[in-house]
Motif scaffolding. Sequence first.
Motif, PDB file in Angstrom:
ATOM      1  N   ASN A   1     -11.273   6.622   1.911  1.00  0.00           N
ATOM      2  CA  ASN A   1     -10.849   5.428   1.175  1.00  0.00           C
ATOM      3  C   ASN A   1     -11.943   4.378   1.224  1.00  0.00           C
ATOM      4  O   ASN A   1     -12.396   4.008   2.303  1.00  0.00           O
ATOM      5  N   THR A   2     -12.346   3.928   0.044  1.00  0.00           N
ATOM      6  CA  THR A   2     -13.315   2.841  -0.017  1.00  0.00           C
ATOM      7  C   THR A   2     -12.657   1.697  -0.780  1.00  0.00           C
ATOM      8  O   THR A   2     -11.504   1.806  -1.195  1.00  0.00           O
ATOM      9  N   GLU A   3     -13.442   0.649  -0.984  1.00  0.00           N
ATOM     10  CA  GLU A   3     -12.902  -0.510  -1.684  1.00  0.00           C
ATOM     11  C   GLU A   3     -12.452  -0.155  -3.109  1.00  0.00           C
ATOM     12  O   GLU A   3     -11.619  -0.839  -3.690  1.00  0.00           O
ATOM     13  N   ALA A   4     -12.999   0.931  -3.648  1.00  0.00           N
ATOM     14  CA  ALA A   4     -12.630   1.309  -5.017  1.00  0.00           C
ATOM     15  C   ALA A   4     -11.332   2.121  -5.051  1.00  0.00           C
ATOM     16  O   ALA A   4     -10.793   2.374  -6.121  1.00  0.00           O
ATOM     17  N   THR A   5     -10.836   2.537  -3.879  1.00  0.00           N
ATOM     18  CA  THR A   5      -9.590   3.308  -3.858  1.00  0.00           C
ATOM     19  C   THR A   5      -8.412   2.350  -4.019  1.00  0.00           C
ATOM     20  O   THR A   5      -8.302   1.381  -3.263  1.00  0.00           O
ATOM     21  N   PRO A   6      -7.519   2.587  -4.989  1.00  0.00           N
ATOM     22  CA  PRO A   6      -6.390   1.663  -5.142  1.00  0.00           C
ATOM     23  C   PRO A   6      -5.517   1.655  -3.884  1.00  0.00           C
ATOM     24  O   PRO A   6      -5.272   2.714  -3.301  1.00  0.00           O
ATOM     25  N   LEU A   7      -5.058   0.475  -3.498  1.00  0.00           N
ATOM     26  CA  LEU A   7      -4.213   0.385  -2.300  1.00  0.00           C
ATOM     27  C   LEU A   7      -2.902   1.146  -2.483  1.00  0.00           C
ATOM     28  O   LEU A   7      -2.301   1.605  -1.515  1.00  0.00           O
ATOM     29  N   LEU A   8      -2.448   1.284  -3.716  1.00  0.00           N
ATOM     30  CA  LEU A   8      -1.201   2.024  -3.941  1.00  0.00           C
ATOM     31  C   LEU A   8      -1.468   3.504  -4.189  1.00  0.00           C
ATOM     32  O   LEU A   8      -0.562   4.246  -4.581  1.00  0.00           O
ATOM     33  N   GLY A   9      -2.686   3.929  -3.941  1.00  0.00           N
ATOM     34  CA  GLY A   9      -3.021   5.347  -4.093  1.00  0.00           C
ATOM     35  C   GLY A   9      -3.986   5.768  -2.997  1.00  0.00           C
ATOM     36  O   GLY A   9      -4.999   6.401  -3.264  1.00  0.00           O
ATOM     37  N   LEU A  10      -3.681   5.404  -1.749  1.00  0.00           N
ATOM     38  CA  LEU A  10      -4.600   5.690  -0.648  1.00  0.00           C
ATOM     39  C   LEU A  10      -4.718   7.192  -0.430  1.00  0.00           C
ATOM     40  O   LEU A  10      -3.728   7.927  -0.456  1.00  0.00           O
TER      41      LEU A  10
ATOM     42  N   ALA B   1       0.841  -1.199   0.000  1.00  0.00           N
ATOM     43  CA  ALA B   1       0.000   0.000   0.000  1.00  0.00           C
ATOM     44  C   ALA B   1       0.871   1.243   0.000  1.00  0.00           C
ATOM     45  O   ALA B   1       2.024   1.200   0.437  1.00  0.00           O
ATOM     46  N   ALA B   2       0.311   2.347  -0.519  1.00  0.00           N
ATOM     47  CA  ALA B   2       1.040   3.609  -0.525  1.00  0.00           C
ATOM     48  C   ALA B   2       0.087   4.755  -0.234  1.00  0.00           C
ATOM     49  O   ALA B   2      -1.040   4.783  -0.726  1.00  0.00           O
TER      50      ALA B   2
END
Length: 556
Positions: free
Chosen positions: A509-518, A500-501
Amino acid sequence: MRELSIVVATADRDRRVRGLIPRLVSEKDAAAIELILIEYGSRVSRAVPQTRFALTTTRASTTAPVEALNEGIGLARGRICLFIDDDVLPEAGLIDEHLELHRGGPEAIVVGRRVLDPGGRDWYLREIARTHDARHEALERGDRVLGGEDWLAGSLSVPRSALVSAGGFVAEAGDFAAVELAYRLRDAGLRHVYAPRARCHETESMTPVRAVSAAERNGRGAIALSRIRPTVRAELLDFNDPPGYGIAARRGLLATNVPARSVLALADLLAPRAPTSGLASFVSSYAYWHGVRAHTTSDEWTRLTCGTSILMYHAVAPREAPARRFIVPRGKLDRQLRALRWLRRTPISLEQYISDRMAHRLPPARSVVITFDDGYLDNLELATPALTRRAVPATVFVVTGYVGGMNSWDTEGELADRPLMSWQGVAELQRSGIGVGAHTRSHRPLPSLDLETRRAELAGSKADLEHQLGVTVRAFAFPYGLGAADADCVAGVAEAGFDAACTVFPGRNTEATPLLGLRRTEVYGTDSILRFAQAVLLGDAQAVWRRRRGSLHRQT
Ligand SMILES: [Zn+2]
């Protein structure tokens, strides 16, 4: 072996299937095709359907349509199974188009196209027909891929062997049984194929109220499916899609449980004076989410639609020192941590957030994550006692090339020359239960670096921390927030092995938010408690009170 088994399950054969069967035509040899008609309702049919194909009619042992379809699969002998809904009228060519698309190439699940009535004089029906057509034209051009409701098109075909090994349809998926099957077979390696010329028309004429009910059913189907296959949640249940001011209005109306039909009636009043495309999209998405809301608990609803806020701090000063943008006095930090309780927030660690997301679990309702950038010595001496006293987890992003030194990447400003933790201090921080993430080795902006240097900064800072602390470091924060929107930099972060980043783009942040773009919002040391509350509740400290001195993201 037969080429094709057409499977139709119906609860009312005389009324519904009578019109359908004569339309099942093919240029292929009729002997290659069989028709299996399964009745699952309480009505008993008298008429014998006339067809050129070998016909099997049977009564299902159940009254559930999904189980009836599975019994149909059991009776089928064709190489391909084609399922046709009993409430549609197929166009000539549907059967041959399905067969054609299974010829050659790896195994596929093929879906046709449902043709909506153009809507006539009703503005809402006209708009949804227009949107429906636009979505299918985009599919045909290859501008979008099949997903969600596209699989409810009236006709669907799959190689029988793939169906049998997948175990057929799943009853728990309810109205979304076909959608569930499509995702499951994709995971098993089948291609998703769109058959634009396999067209079906609806038998009953559409009314606005029926269209709204269908959207509500789709919402219910999506939530049922997400319980079986949580991986679809990001795609089918993104509350912020479509983005815009409609989201707040939708949330407000849902909170008071306004029926979808009433929203349609209200939109009817506004339609002569408002752009109808926006209005129609609001009504449809409202109905969809009303269907979701009706089938979720309030805890699940909050977790699904509200998301998690991530806050960003830098340095902490002694108790009543003057506040600066990057330096929050200890007294103020204490008050903010106390405020989390009366704001009914659940502080969780970034680690937990990442683990939940990676396991496709919804994080706790009203969760908030606290982070500190750079690794200042005061994080250990002042912030850690304040955090641990209240059992509030946090993560500190460390610049590993400067550990034990001071901030000498800034030549001016509030943080220049500020002391950083030593390795001993970082280890102590970790022993106190505070998480540690990487923030590069030298705090240079990622986009300014050549590939090799960038690799060394990313993988190197992770390796430094893991070597010193003996743990796996999963999270990264972009120095100055730069590179977070640059595909090469993000790919570099993934390649270095981070899960993650954190960026400096505000929002929840929801499930649609990329983990590498929190998404993460900065809490200024100068912020009032109201602005802090806004940061916590909305994930954006500037959402309502926008103007804030020195709001340039010059330094993070
Ligand atoms: Zn920084």
